[in-house]
Scaffold this motif. Structure first.
Motif, PDB file in Angstrom:
ATOM      1  N   ASP A  75       0.901  -1.148   0.116  1.00 22.24           N
ATOM      2  CA  ASP A  75      -0.180  -0.090   0.091  1.00 22.24           C
ATOM      3  C   ASP A  75       0.781   0.952   0.114  1.00 22.24           C
ATOM      4  O   ASP A  75       1.706   1.608   1.105  1.00 22.24           O
ATOM      5  CB  ASP A  75      -0.862  -0.066   1.227  1.00 22.24           C
ATOM      6  N   THR A  77       0.144   4.259   0.111  1.00 20.95           N
ATOM      7  CA  THR A  77      -0.360   5.440   0.817  1.00 20.95           C
ATOM      8  C   THR A  77       0.324   5.412   2.287  1.00 20.95           C
ATOM      9  O   THR A  77       0.189   6.384   3.056  1.00 20.95           O
ATOM     10  CB  THR A  77      -1.843   5.541   0.826  1.00 20.95           C
ATOM     11  N   ARG A  78       0.998   4.077   2.625  1.00 20.70           N
ATOM     12  CA  ARG A  78       1.404   4.174   3.970  1.00 20.70           C
ATOM     13  C   ARG A  78       2.744   4.476   4.067  1.00 20.70           C
ATOM     14  O   ARG A  78       3.689   4.272   4.931  1.00 20.70           O
ATOM     15  CB  ARG A  78       1.047   2.519   4.567  1.00 20.70           C
ATOM     16  N   GLU A  80       5.692   7.308   3.574  1.00 17.36           N
ATOM     17  CA  GLU A  80       5.819   8.830   3.770  1.00 17.36           C
ATOM     18  C   GLU A  80       6.309   9.315   2.383  1.00 17.36           C
ATOM     19  O   GLU A  80       6.210  10.466   2.328  1.00 17.36           O
ATOM     20  CB  GLU A  80       6.646   9.079   5.169  1.00 17.36           C
ATOM     21  N   THR A 165       7.383  -4.023   7.655  1.00 15.72           N
ATOM     22  CA  THR A 165       6.601  -2.867   7.285  1.00 15.72           C
ATOM     23  C   THR A 165       5.115  -3.083   7.139  1.00 15.72           C
ATOM     24  O   THR A 165       4.551  -3.956   6.620  1.00 15.72           O
ATOM     25  CB  THR A 165       7.023  -2.475   5.823  1.00 15.72           C
ATOM     26  N   SER A 166       4.427  -1.998   7.850  1.00 12.13           N
ATOM     27  CA  SER A 166       2.737  -1.954   7.504  1.00 12.13           C
ATOM     28  C   SER A 166       2.456  -1.943   6.285  1.00 12.13           C
ATOM     29  O   SER A 166       1.198  -2.167   6.268  1.00 12.13           O
ATOM     30  CB  SER A 166       2.246  -1.000   8.481  1.00 12.13           C
ATOM     31  N   ALA A 167       3.269  -1.480   5.401  1.00  9.83           N
ATOM     32  CA  ALA A 167       2.815  -1.145   4.080  1.00  9.83           C
ATOM     33  C   ALA A 167       2.428  -2.459   3.138  1.00  9.83           C
ATOM     34  O   ALA A 167       1.916  -2.389   2.340  1.00  9.83           O
ATOM     35  CB  ALA A 167       3.831  -0.119   3.158  1.00  9.83           C
TER      36      ALA A 167
END
Length: 370
Positions: A75, A77-78, A80, A165-167
């Motif tokens: 994702d 959008t996650r 920066e 990573t949360s992305a």
């Protein structure tokens, strides 16, 4: 043809240089063959200067029946940074170094050109990850695509990416066709061979121009001329466009003596002796594909239907011999095409079909099926 050669892959599928040269300069098939073989020789010498054998790149550049092609989905959008591809690379490059395949082609990019509803439906069906993945505009899903993964490597890389990573949303197994592949027009950023990453280079020989942090994870980057790289070292992700596949096979088969006719225009056959061999040596694969014991013409027709829109790999010219005696009459021009058939469990399985090419009548004899 007099000198043996093996070329794993020729990219006239997403790279238009060879095709455009036919129209711009009126190249004959024999001239195309000379051009590609000369380019192949230069690439081989360049890699050998870096202690890399071109032959060792086969599994990274060509499909293999027991390995996976995988799209790791993020994702964007996650992230920066606007340079989210580079930032995400800081997560997957160390994992590639520690846990990934020793030989792999790596491509990256956004999912583009797919209607949103179709993209979401495909992700819902194929994404191995959380059931409630974020519903985004398709181009906000970022892909890192790798070839030649074992099941164990895939499991470990997936687990480690989730920790880093949360992305990271999960992965899509692209070993066989799925609709997302149509939207993956992904540029290749590197070709891994052990501790080395092969990339394109500029006119001054500078490698890794986008600046991916390969060196930080212990890789050495090696640059190859952009055109040579894009034609001979670029993995072709099959986006499922038949017209592109036809253009691709026109050029590939010209290297085997063809006249710029696409694979779909030629006959595919197997005589009785070859059918017996296939059933004895490749019976398990034929059985899974539902082709065992059927009429040879039906078998040939089924294979032709599948290979007509397939990509041509592993082109080779083999000198004929009998013992130590050179026998030109036994010379063979060979190639491989990936096909997919439904299996006995109502899924789809990938196979490699080996064919012997006869340029004189643009026909191909089935030789192997595994």
């Amino acid at each position: 043809m007099s000198t043996p050669f093996t070329i794993h892959s020729i990219n006239a599928y997403t790279h238009g240089l060879l095709g455009s040269m036919i129209g711009m300069f009126g190249l004959e098939p024999s001239q195309m063959r000379e051009l590609v073989l000369d380019m192949h020789g230069q690439v081989t010498e360049r890699l050998r200067a870096e202690s890399i054998e071109y032959s060792d790149l086969r599994n990274a550049l060509t499909p293999t029946s027991k390995k996976h092609e995988v799209a790791f989905i993020f994702d964007s959008t996650r992230v920066e940074s606007w340079h989210y591809g580079l930032e995400l690379a800081e997560s997957w490059i160390p994992i590639l170094s520690d846990l990934g395949p020793e030989k792999t082609a790596i491509s990256v990019g956004d999912i583009i050109g797919l209607p949103a509803e179709l993209a979401w439906s495909a992700l819902h069906r194929h994404l191995v990850g959380p059931e409630d993945f974020p519903i985004l505009s398709p181009e906000l899903y970022f892909v890192t695509y790798m070839t030649n993964l074992t099941a164990g490597q895939l499991k470990k890389m997936d687990s480690e990416l989730r920790n880093r990573t949360s992305a990271y949303l999960g992965y899509v197994d692209c070993t066989v066709w799925n609709p997302l592949k149509f939207a993956m027009l992904l540029p290749q950023v590197g070709l891994r061979i052990g501790s080395k990453i092969i990339t394109t280079a500029d006119e001054d020989g500078n490698a890794n121009l986008p600046g991916y942090p390969f060196e930080a994870s212990g890789f050495e980057t090696i640059g190859v001329d952009d055109d040579q790289y894009s034609i001979l070292l670029d993995h072709r992700l099959d986006n499922g466009v038949p017209a592109w596949a036809e253009d691709d096979s026109r050029i590939a088969l010209s290297v085997l003596g063809g006249d710029f006719s696409p694979l779909s225009d030629g006959d595919v056959f197997a005589n009785d002796l070859r059918i017996t061999y296939l059933q004895e040596s490749h019976g398990a694969s034929l059985q899974r594909a539902g082709l065992f014991g059927i009429d040879k013409d039906i078998l040939s027709g089924a294979v032709k239907e599948k290979i007509s829109s397939g990509l041509v790999y592993n082109l080779r010219f083999i000198e004929g011999s009998r013992g130590s005696e050179r026998v030109p009459e036994l010379d063979a021009s060979m190639f491989t095409v990936q096909v997919e058939f439904p299996d006995e469990e109502a899924g789809v399985k990938r196979y490699q079909v080996g064919l012997k090419y006869r340029a004189v009548d643009h026909s191909s004899e089935i030789t192997t099926f595994f």
